[in-house]
Scaffold this motif. Structure first.
Motif, PDB file in Angstrom:
ATOM      1  N   GLN A 157       0.822  -1.207   0.000  1.00  0.00           N
ATOM      2  CA  GLN A 157       0.000   0.000   0.000  1.00  0.00           C
ATOM      3  C   GLN A 157       0.869   1.278   0.000  1.00  0.00           C
ATOM      4  O   GLN A 157       1.864   1.357   0.720  1.00  0.00           O
ATOM      5  N   PHE A 158       0.405   2.225  -0.838  1.00  0.00           N
ATOM      6  CA  PHE A 158       0.994   3.573  -0.844  1.00  0.00           C
ATOM      7  C   PHE A 158      -0.177   4.566  -0.729  1.00  0.00           C
ATOM      8  O   PHE A 158      -1.073   4.561  -1.573  1.00  0.00           O
ATOM      9  N   ILE A 159      -0.154   5.361   0.316  1.00  0.00           N
ATOM     10  CA  ILE A 159      -1.297   6.245   0.617  1.00  0.00           C
ATOM     11  C   ILE A 159      -0.770   7.645   0.921  1.00  0.00           C
ATOM     12  O   ILE A 159       0.229   7.813   1.626  1.00  0.00           O
ATOM     13  N   GLN A 160      -1.480   8.643   0.386  1.00  0.00           N
ATOM     14  CA  GLN A 160      -1.119  10.050   0.644  1.00  0.00           C
ATOM     15  C   GLN A 160      -2.393  10.852   0.911  1.00  0.00           C
ATOM     16  O   GLN A 160      -3.375  10.712   0.210  1.00  0.00           O
ATOM     17  N   VAL A 161      -2.327  11.692   1.992  1.00  0.00           N
ATOM     18  CA  VAL A 161      -3.442  12.586   2.342  1.00  0.00           C
ATOM     19  C   VAL A 161      -2.905  14.020   2.313  1.00  0.00           C
ATOM     20  O   VAL A 161      -1.852  14.311   2.889  1.00  0.00           O
ATOM     21  N   MET A 162      -3.668  14.924   1.623  1.00  0.00           N
ATOM     22  CA  MET A 162      -3.238  16.314   1.475  1.00  0.00           C
ATOM     23  C   MET A 162      -4.395  17.255   1.830  1.00  0.00           C
ATOM     24  O   MET A 162      -5.555  16.916   1.643  1.00  0.00           O
ATOM     25  N   ARG A 163      -4.033  18.453   2.333  1.00  0.00           N
ATOM     26  CA  ARG A 163      -5.003  19.542   2.449  1.00  0.00           C
ATOM     27  C   ARG A 163      -4.781  20.443   1.239  1.00  0.00           C
ATOM     28  O   ARG A 163      -3.706  21.031   1.057  1.00  0.00           O
ATOM     29  N   LEU A 164      -5.780  20.545   0.386  1.00  0.00           N
ATOM     30  CA  LEU A 164      -5.638  21.207  -0.906  1.00  0.00           C
ATOM     31  C   LEU A 164      -6.025  22.687  -0.813  1.00  0.00           C
ATOM     32  O   LEU A 164      -7.004  23.048  -0.154  1.00  0.00           O
ATOM     33  N   ASN A 165      -5.246  23.530  -1.523  1.00  0.00           N
ATOM     34  CA  ASN A 165      -5.500  24.960  -1.518  1.00  0.00           C
ATOM     35  C   ASN A 165      -5.885  25.490  -2.900  1.00  0.00           C
ATOM     36  O   ASN A 165      -6.194  26.673  -3.045  1.00  0.00           O
ATOM     37  N   GLY A 166      -5.856  24.634  -3.929  1.00  0.00           N
ATOM     38  CA  GLY A 166      -6.216  25.061  -5.268  1.00  0.00           C
ATOM     39  C   GLY A 166      -7.724  25.137  -5.453  1.00  0.00           C
ATOM     40  O   GLY A 166      -8.502  24.626  -4.646  1.00  0.00           O
ATOM     41  N   THR A 167      -8.135  25.804  -6.518  1.00  0.00           N
ATOM     42  CA  THR A 167      -9.559  25.954  -6.828  1.00  0.00           C
ATOM     43  C   THR A 167      -9.902  25.079  -8.032  1.00  0.00           C
ATOM     44  O   THR A 167      -9.338  25.270  -9.113  1.00  0.00           O
ATOM     45  N   PHE A 168     -10.804  24.132  -7.812  1.00  0.00           N
ATOM     46  CA  PHE A 168     -11.196  23.213  -8.880  1.00  0.00           C
ATOM     47  C   PHE A 168     -12.230  23.859  -9.804  1.00  0.00           C
ATOM     48  O   PHE A 168     -13.010  24.723  -9.355  1.00  0.00           O
ATOM     49  N   PRO A 169     -12.332  23.461 -11.104  1.00  0.00           N
ATOM     50  CA  PRO A 169     -11.530  22.396 -11.727  1.00  0.00           C
ATOM     51  C   PRO A 169     -10.100  22.834 -12.006  1.00  0.00           C
ATOM     52  O   PRO A 169      -9.849  24.018 -12.224  1.00  0.00           O
ATOM     53  N   ILE A 170      -9.189  21.866 -12.005  1.00  0.00           N
ATOM     54  CA  ILE A 170      -7.777  22.104 -12.278  1.00  0.00           C
ATOM     55  C   ILE A 170      -7.371  21.201 -13.428  1.00  0.00           C
ATOM     56  O   ILE A 170      -7.530  19.974 -13.362  1.00  0.00           O
ATOM     57  N   SER A 171      -6.846  21.834 -14.472  1.00  0.00           N
ATOM     58  CA  SER A 171      -6.514  21.094 -15.692  1.00  0.00           C
ATOM     59  C   SER A 171      -5.240  20.279 -15.508  1.00  0.00           C
ATOM     60  O   SER A 171      -4.316  20.676 -14.771  1.00  0.00           O
ATOM     61  N   SER A 172      -5.200  19.127 -16.216  1.00  0.00           N
ATOM     62  CA  SER A 172      -3.999  18.290 -16.176  1.00  0.00           C
ATOM     63  C   SER A 172      -2.808  19.000 -16.796  1.00  0.00           C
ATOM     64  O   SER A 172      -1.655  18.672 -16.479  1.00  0.00           O
ATOM     65  N   SER A 173      -3.087  19.974 -17.671  1.00  0.00           N
ATOM     66  CA  SER A 173      -1.983  20.709 -18.290  1.00  0.00           C
ATOM     67  C   SER A 173      -1.424  21.795 -17.372  1.00  0.00           C
ATOM     68  O   SER A 173      -0.346  22.307 -17.617  1.00  0.00           O
ATOM     69  N   SER A 174      -2.163  22.131 -16.339  1.00  0.00           N
ATOM     70  CA  SER A 174      -1.702  23.155 -15.374  1.00  0.00           C
ATOM     71  C   SER A 174      -1.997  22.672 -13.954  1.00  0.00           C
ATOM     72  O   SER A 174      -2.834  23.237 -13.247  1.00  0.00           O
ATOM     73  N   PRO A 175      -1.347  21.591 -13.532  1.00  0.00           N
ATOM     74  CA  PRO A 175      -1.636  21.047 -12.200  1.00  0.00           C
ATOM     75  C   PRO A 175      -1.229  22.030 -11.104  1.00  0.00           C
ATOM     76  O   PRO A 175      -0.370  22.880 -11.299  1.00  0.00           O
ATOM     77  N   SER A 176      -1.890  21.922  -9.964  1.00  0.00           N
ATOM     78  CA  SER A 176      -1.620  22.809  -8.821  1.00  0.00           C
ATOM     79  C   SER A 176      -0.586  22.179  -7.896  1.00  0.00           C
ATOM     80  O   SER A 176      -0.562  20.954  -7.697  1.00  0.00           O
ATOM     81  N   VAL A 177       0.243  23.015  -7.336  1.00  0.00           N
ATOM     82  CA  VAL A 177       1.218  22.561  -6.333  1.00  0.00           C
ATOM     83  C   VAL A 177       0.899  23.195  -4.972  1.00  0.00           C
ATOM     84  O   VAL A 177       1.706  23.143  -4.054  1.00  0.00           O
ATOM     85  N   SER A 178      -0.304  23.785  -4.863  1.00  0.00           N
ATOM     86  CA  SER A 178      -0.692  24.452  -3.624  1.00  0.00           C
ATOM     87  C   SER A 178      -1.402  23.458  -2.713  1.00  0.00           C
ATOM     88  O   SER A 178      -2.609  23.211  -2.859  1.00  0.00           O
TER      89      SER A 178
END
Length: 547
Positions: free
Chosen positions: A70-91
């Motif tokens: 198993q590989f698991i990751q939990v994040m608190r996201l700061n970006g505003t959806f929708p987010i395009s695959s061509s411009s992914p968020s790093v926030s």
């Protein structure tokens, strides 16, 4: 296989099953959509907006994703959806990353989530995830929540995701399924961030943080740090003002929050020390008091950061924001624009820390009436006498006068005099005199002397010689029948008086003249007359013949 071995194997499998299932007395499993596919091209998961506060207590990649680790990751996201695959968020903020965990075992975590947080979860077995329908409605703690597609262009089996993209809330697209166990019945944490402001000798203002999902607060002010049992005040605010404290004393401000009915946090405690008393300024002095100004000063207070004072004509204590109250940082100031002969009241108070102030003190001073010098005029001048008179000066007790010849400097002392005029006898003709007068004032049982006023004057000259030498006093025509022009411009620039007398000394005409003046002598009988001019400084006499 014999019976004993079967029993041992069965017992081991049973224990393994019990150990492998989630074992949280108050934990719940968030319901996921059913598995419909495995996916490994990219890393897929889901994102959602937390509808309430809760704690993530366990995470597991479903067996339907495969048997890999198993590989698991939990994040608190700061970006505003929708987010395009061509411009992914790093926030984002990484909350946990689990790598190489045994397949099928629930991973224990303790992740605090607050209502409104946007949470993203990835989970793969090796590089594969279990897919289910996106825009899936489930619940957390009995409150509805929607799971939406979240994606990472790489794999998380070597390192955690460094960016993300995904659909808007309610958008289409399958999600990567990860089982999430949670505890929505959280511990009731304290408020935190206790801060005190405006502390003074008798009170202070206290504020604290406003945690989400709070039903209210209680606070108390105590003398010890022990939890309060009385004097507790309920409030819905995140600040309180406490009063009626004792100066130079230590207190404990304690506050707790209500998370749910019957569920209170522990008491958060803040120690506060009241300031020294803000006492009244004393030792007032009014110095250099004049008829229109004064210099006031008063004693300092050790803990004062400034002072306020008001100078007015009433003993009443100032109230509200009086427009004439003046605020200064020192204990002295000049007061100007006063009215003479007036009692003034001075109200003073100290300003201390935390908007604290002393009571108003009251003192007073009196502005004396200015002892003014008299305004003198000399009239009725002749060859041997004259009359000095002056105005009645306010607050005058009496006057002093002096007469000198040959100098305009007044003597040190004069002759006391109670009237506002003085007859000047026994003067010499054609001689310059100086008359000096000053006022002796009495105000509030104190005597003052004004400056001297000095005025020169000259008596009329006598004798034929003086008459014949009156060249600067020009009159024409002489002899005259009707209109006579008198020109004194060569003699004086000031205004003076002309007097015409007959040979017996009887006055037959008098007028003021400055420069040149035409007068009518039609009413005079024919004969010899004398025209005299005197302005107090210059004096001459000429003979006039009327035809």
């Amino acid at each position: 296989m014999n019976q004993a071995k079967l029993l041992i194997r069965y017992s081991f499998i049973l224990l393994l099953a019990i150990w492998a299932r989630p074992c949280f007395a108050q934990n719940s499993l968030m319901v996921l959509p059913t598995h419909n596919n495995t996916y490994s091209t990219t890393t897929r998961g889901f994102w959602f907006t937390a509808p309430t506060n809760f704690i993530i207590t366990g995470l597991r990649v479903p067996a339907s994703a495969g048997s890999g680790q198993q590989f698991i990751q939990v994040m608190r996201l700061n970006g505003t959806f929708p987010i395009s695959s061509s411009s992914p968020s790093v926030s984002f903020t990484n909350l946990t990353y689990i790598a190489n965990a045994t397949s099928g075992l629930t991973q224990t975590v303790n992740i605090q989530v607050n209502a409104g947080d946007v949470i993203g979860i990835f989970g793969t077995a090796g590089t594969s995830c279990s897919e289910g329908n996106g825009s899936y409605t489930t619940s957390i703690g009995g409150q509805s929540v929607t799971l939406n597609r979240l994606e990472y262009s790489g794999a998380i089996n070597s390192s955690s995701a460094t960016s993300y993209f995904g659909v808007a809330n309610g958008g289409s697209g399958s999600i990567g399924r990860v089982e999430m166990f949670y505890n929505a019945t959280q511990p009731c944490f304290g408020v935190g961030n206790l801060a005190v402001t405006n502390i003074n000798s008798v009170g202070a203002s206290v504020s604290w943080a406003a945690p989400a999902s709070t039903l209210g607060y209680e606070y108390a002010v105590t003398l010890t740090s022990a939890p309060p049992t009385n004097g507790i005040t309920p409030t819905s605010s995140t600040n309180a003002t406490v009063n009626n404290l004792t100066a130079s004393s230590s207190y404990y401000f304690q506050v707790r929050r209500k998370c749910q009915q019957g569920n209170w946090s522990s008491w958060d405690t803040l120690k506060l020390n009241t300031l020294d008393s803000c006492t009244n300024p004393g030792a007032f002095y009014a110095l250099y008091v004049d008829s229109n100004k004064a210099y006031i000063t008063w004693g300092t207070i050790n803990n004062a950061i400034g002072y306020q004072y008001l100078v007015d004509r009433t003993r009443l204590t100032p109230v509200g924001n009086h427009p004439d109250i003046k605020t200064i940082t020192n204990n002295q100031d000049s007061v100007k624009g006063l009215t003479e002969g007036t009692w003034y009241y001075v109200h003073i108070r100290a300003l201390c820390g935390g908007n604290d102030s002393s009571a108003w003190s009251l003192d007073s001073f009196y502005t004396p009436i200015h002892c003014r010098a008299p305004i003198i005029k000399i009239t009725d001048i002749s060859t041997s006498q004259g009359v000095a008179s002056w105005n009645n000066v306010q607050s005058a007790l009496k006057y002093e006068y002096a007469i000198t010849k040959g100098t305009a400097i007044p003597p040190l002392y004069g002759v006391p005099w109670n009237n506002t005029s003085y007859y000047l006898p026994y003067l010499n003709d054609g001689e310059v005199y100086y008359f000096h007068a000053r006022t002796i004032c009495l105000d509030i049982n104190t005597q003052y002397r004004s400056q001297w006023t000095t005025i020169p004057f000259i008596t009329f000259p006598l004798g034929i010689k003086a008459i014949e030498q009156g060249a600067r006093l020009n009159i024409y025509p002489n002899p005259v029948t009707d209109k006579l022009t008198v020109d004194v411009s060569l003699l004086s620039k000031a205004e003076g008086r002309i007097v015409i007398v007959d040979v017996s000394g009887r006055q037959v005409y008098s007028a003021m003249v400055q420069g040149k003046k035409e007068i009518s002598l039609k009413h005079l009988n024919a004969g010899v007359y004398f025209l005299k001019y005197n302005d107090g400084i210059s004096a001459e006499v000429v003979k006039l013949i009327k035809q």
